[in-house]
Design a protein around this motif. Structure first.
Motif, PDB file in Angstrom:
ATOM      1  N   LYS A 156       6.684  10.008  -7.831  1.00 52.53           N
ATOM      2  CA  LYS A 156       5.219   9.909  -7.825  1.00 52.53           C
ATOM      3  C   LYS A 156       4.769   8.507  -7.432  1.00 52.53           C
ATOM      4  O   LYS A 156       3.830   8.345  -6.653  1.00 52.53           O
ATOM      5  N   ILE A 157       5.433   7.510  -7.961  1.00 47.12           N
ATOM      6  CA  ILE A 157       5.082   6.130  -7.615  1.00 47.12           C
ATOM      7  C   ILE A 157       5.345   5.874  -6.135  1.00 47.12           C
ATOM      8  O   ILE A 157       4.494   5.367  -5.409  1.00 47.12           O
ATOM      9  N   ALA A 158       6.548   6.237  -5.676  1.00 48.38           N
ATOM     10  CA  ALA A 158       6.920   5.994  -4.274  1.00 48.38           C
ATOM     11  C   ALA A 158       5.974   6.701  -3.314  1.00 48.38           C
ATOM     12  O   ALA A 158       5.661   6.178  -2.244  1.00 48.38           O
ATOM     13  N   SER A 159       5.500   7.875  -3.703  1.00 44.77           N
ATOM     14  CA  SER A 159       4.616   8.657  -2.831  1.00 44.77           C
ATOM     15  C   SER A 159       3.228   8.061  -2.700  1.00 44.77           C
ATOM     16  O   SER A 159       2.506   8.379  -1.755  1.00 44.77           O
ATOM     17  N   THR A 160       2.837   7.212  -3.630  1.00 44.07           N
ATOM     18  CA  THR A 160       1.494   6.634  -3.590  1.00 44.07           C
ATOM     19  C   THR A 160       1.461   5.219  -2.999  1.00 44.07           C
ATOM     20  O   THR A 160       0.382   4.701  -2.737  1.00 44.07           O
ATOM     21  N   LEU A 161       2.616   4.618  -2.781  1.00 51.20           N
ATOM     22  CA  LEU A 161       2.645   3.251  -2.270  1.00 51.20           C
ATOM     23  C   LEU A 161       2.214   3.194  -0.812  1.00 51.20           C
ATOM     24  O   LEU A 161       2.620   4.015  -0.002  1.00 51.20           O
ATOM     25  N   SER A 202       5.204  -3.655  -0.510  1.00 50.77           N
ATOM     26  CA  SER A 202       4.038  -3.034  -1.128  1.00 50.77           C
ATOM     27  C   SER A 202       3.604  -3.935  -2.276  1.00 50.77           C
ATOM     28  O   SER A 202       4.292  -4.900  -2.599  1.00 50.77           O
ATOM     29  N   LYS A 203       2.492  -3.587  -2.905  1.00 52.19           N
ATOM     30  CA  LYS A 203       2.013  -4.393  -4.023  1.00 52.19           C
ATOM     31  C   LYS A 203       2.939  -4.285  -5.232  1.00 52.19           C
ATOM     32  O   LYS A 203       3.030  -5.208  -6.024  1.00 52.19           O
ATOM     33  N   LEU A 204       3.640  -3.159  -5.379  1.00 51.90           N
ATOM     34  CA  LEU A 204       4.507  -2.957  -6.540  1.00 51.90           C
ATOM     35  C   LEU A 204       5.962  -3.315  -6.307  1.00 51.90           C
ATOM     36  O   LEU A 204       6.663  -3.701  -7.240  1.00 51.90           O
ATOM     37  N   ALA A 205       6.438  -3.152  -5.102  1.00 53.00           N
ATOM     38  CA  ALA A 205       7.861  -3.377  -4.836  1.00 53.00           C
ATOM     39  C   ALA A 205       8.071  -3.779  -3.390  1.00 53.00           C
ATOM     40  O   ALA A 205       7.308  -3.392  -2.516  1.00 53.00           O
ATOM     41  N   SER A 206       9.113  -4.553  -3.186  1.00 51.42           N
ATOM     42  CA  SER A 206       9.481  -4.959  -1.837  1.00 51.42           C
ATOM     43  C   SER A 206      10.997  -5.004  -1.741  1.00 51.42           C
ATOM     44  O   SER A 206      11.682  -5.228  -2.732  1.00 51.42           O
ATOM     45  N   LYS A 248       5.646  -7.694  13.750  1.00 49.14           N
ATOM     46  CA  LYS A 248       4.403  -6.945  13.578  1.00 49.14           C
ATOM     47  C   LYS A 248       4.516  -6.125  12.308  1.00 49.14           C
ATOM     48  O   LYS A 248       5.575  -5.585  12.001  1.00 49.14           O
ATOM     49  N   GLU A 249       3.431  -6.027  11.588  1.00 50.53           N
ATOM     50  CA  GLU A 249       3.420  -5.258  10.348  1.00 50.53           C
ATOM     51  C   GLU A 249       2.713  -3.930  10.561  1.00 50.53           C
ATOM     52  O   GLU A 249       1.663  -3.868  11.208  1.00 50.53           O
ATOM     53  N   TYR A 250       3.318  -2.882  10.013  1.00 49.85           N
ATOM     54  CA  TYR A 250       2.794  -1.521  10.122  1.00 49.85           C
ATOM     55  C   TYR A 250       2.579  -0.984   8.716  1.00 49.85           C
ATOM     56  O   TYR A 250       3.490  -1.016   7.890  1.00 49.85           O
ATOM     57  N   VAL A 251       1.370  -0.481   8.430  1.00 45.08           N
ATOM     58  CA  VAL A 251       1.036   0.012   7.097  1.00 45.08           C
ATOM     59  C   VAL A 251       0.963   1.538   7.108  1.00 45.08           C
ATOM     60  O   VAL A 251       0.435   2.149   8.036  1.00 45.08           O
ATOM     61  N   LEU A 252       1.498   2.152   6.067  1.00 43.57           N
ATOM     62  CA  LEU A 252       1.561   3.605   5.958  1.00 43.57           C
ATOM     63  C   LEU A 252       0.168   4.230   5.939  1.00 43.57           C
ATOM     64  O   LEU A 252      -0.700   3.816   5.181  1.00 43.57           O
TER      65      LEU A 252
END
Length: 138
Positions: A32-37, A57-61, A7-11
């Protein structure tokens, strides 16, 4: 844990996360980047009996493969290698990370049928991070 696999859980919300990242020595730009993902977390069991925990996430996994109750070496998203231990108890997954300098973080993931609540503490950090994720319905 069976009912929470795959199951996937989104922040949805986060408290004290950026303060924790600063405590852990993460630079301003990365914090700042990590806080907005809008991270998505997912736990899977592999055919060989191991588990994989995904952070997407769209930027990193990243992903962590482990056997519950066995210590392993993990490379965190910031590139730091740590000794890690993940255990399951009921509907909770506890993830302890110890850096080479002894700094220790503990992430407790409590699974519910419609959400995931992650609380993070660290030795020497005087706050608790609380991050709430909602079940992603596809």
């Amino acid at each position: 844990m069976e009912e929470f696999l795959n199951k996937e859980y989104v922040l949805q919300s986060s408290e004290n996360f950026e303060d924790y990242l600063e405590f852990m020595g993460i630079n301003y730009f990365s914090r700042k980047i990590a806080s907005t993902l809008k991270m998505v977390q997912c736990l899977e069991r592999n055919e060989d009996g191991t588990y994989t925990f995904h952070f997407k996430s769209k930027l990193a996994s990243s992903q962590t493969k482990f056997i519950p109750g066995e210590e392993f070496e993990e490379t965190k998203a910031d590139g730091v290698k740590v000794k890690a231990l993940i255990t399951f108890e009921g509907d909770e997954m506890t993830h302890v990370q110890i850096e080479s300098n002894g700094r220790t973080s503990k992430h407790v993931r409590k699974f519910y049928h419609d959400k995931l609540i992650v609380t993070t503490t660290a030795v020497g950090f005087d706050k608790t991070v609380t991050r709430v994720y909602e079940l992603l319905i596809k």
